[in-house]
Motif scaffolding. Sequence first.
Motif, PDB file in Angstrom:
ATOM      1  N   ILE A 149      12.129  14.067  22.076  1.00 12.85           N
ATOM      2  CA  ILE A 149      10.920  13.810  22.880  1.00 12.85           C
ATOM      3  C   ILE A 149       9.926  14.908  22.522  1.00 12.85           C
ATOM      4  O   ILE A 149      10.087  16.067  22.908  1.00 12.85           O
ATOM      5  N   LYS A 200       6.668  17.124  22.432  1.00 11.09           N
ATOM      6  CA  LYS A 200       5.638  17.586  23.356  1.00 11.09           C
ATOM      7  C   LYS A 200       4.326  17.748  22.590  1.00 11.09           C
ATOM      8  O   LYS A 200       4.170  18.686  21.793  1.00 11.09           O
ATOM      9  N   TYR A 244      14.682  19.671  15.050  1.00 10.81           N
ATOM     10  CA  TYR A 244      14.741  18.495  14.179  1.00 10.81           C
ATOM     11  C   TYR A 244      14.727  18.851  12.688  1.00 10.81           C
ATOM     12  O   TYR A 244      14.117  18.162  11.898  1.00 10.81           O
ATOM     13  N   VAL A 275       6.013  26.139  21.227  1.00  8.59           N
ATOM     14  CA  VAL A 275       7.197  25.535  21.865  1.00  8.59           C
ATOM     15  C   VAL A 275       8.449  26.359  21.556  1.00  8.59           C
ATOM     16  O   VAL A 275       8.703  26.710  20.395  1.00  8.59           O
ATOM     17  N   LEU A 292      11.373  24.517  26.514  1.00  7.29           N
ATOM     18  CA  LEU A 292      12.292  23.383  26.706  1.00  7.29           C
ATOM     19  C   LEU A 292      13.646  24.000  27.063  1.00  7.29           C
ATOM     20  O   LEU A 292      14.546  24.133  26.222  1.00  7.29           O
TER      21      LEU A 292
HETATM   22  N1  LIG Z   1      10.446  18.527  21.404  1.00  4.88           N
HETATM   23  C1  LIG Z   1       9.531  19.224  20.732  1.00  4.88           C
HETATM   24  N2  LIG Z   1       8.209  18.966  20.912  1.00  4.88           N
HETATM   25  C2  LIG Z   1       7.273  19.673  20.221  1.00  4.88           C
HETATM   26  N3  LIG Z   1       7.578  20.631  19.364  1.00  4.88           N
HETATM   27  C3  LIG Z   1       8.863  20.917  19.167  1.00  4.88           C
HETATM   28  N4  LIG Z   1       9.472  21.821  18.363  1.00  4.88           N
HETATM   29  C4  LIG Z   1      10.791  21.688  18.525  1.00  4.88           C
HETATM   30  N5  LIG Z   1      11.092  20.727  19.410  1.00  4.88           N
HETATM   31  C5  LIG Z   1       9.895  20.231  19.818  1.00  4.88           C
END
Ligand SMILES: Nc1ncnc2[nH]cnc12
Length: 171
Positions: free
Chosen positions: A19, A21, A96, A120, A151
């Motif tokens: 997901i 952001k 990712y 992030v 997160l």
């Molecule tokens: N879920 C995420 N959203 C935006 N940037 C990220 N970098 C690593 N994970 C992310």
Amino acid sequence: MDLKKFIIDVKDFPQAGVIFKDITPLLNDVDAFKYVIDEFTNFVKETGANVIVAPEARGFLFAPAIAYAAGCRFVLVRKPGKLPRAVNDVEYSLEYGTGHLQMHKGDLRENDKVVILDDVLATGGTMDGIIKLCHKESNVDIAGIACLIDLSFLHDDALAKEYNVKTLITY
Ligand SMILES: Nc1ncnc2[nH]cnc12
Ligand SMILES: O=P(O)(O)OC[C@H]1O[C@H](OP(=O)(O)OP(=O)(O)O)[C@H](O)[C@@H]1O
């Protein structure tokens, strides 16, 4: 300020299960962007840092404004093949993917007080890589870590135990 209303969740970007952001609405709002810059400028001043280190691409959206306002130097962390002179290099992983991060040799100096800044904090892999990169160059002090979005469900509390961490939005 309620900053969450400026962040959009995008499902399955850049790959299935993530997901993402999207912070672009926050950059597209004068008051929200100013609030973020002011909050992080105050944090940097409180730490006594003289250098801000930030990675491409999204760390670059905030770091120069904060460096200007706080009266700090700005040191770039880039992905491979972008910095033209001799670099230090570190392998890292993120939510990712995996890759390498690089910093020009000589950009950090003995006894620099560094705040590392990014948009992030997800798994913390990028932040771990940047910390290692900073220590490869010289004897620097990591005075603080600043991330717009935390997160928190993707990482443990190891960073917070060791460093002065400032985040503005937590999920
Ligand atoms: N879920 C995420 N959203 C935006 N940037 C990220 N970098 C690593 N994970 C992310
Ligand atoms: O905590 P982690 O799991 O390491 O993830 C956080 C990192 O992921 C994103 O960068 P990305 O590599 O996608 O680069 P970009 O800013 O160029 O989009 C984000 O800007 C952070 O740097």
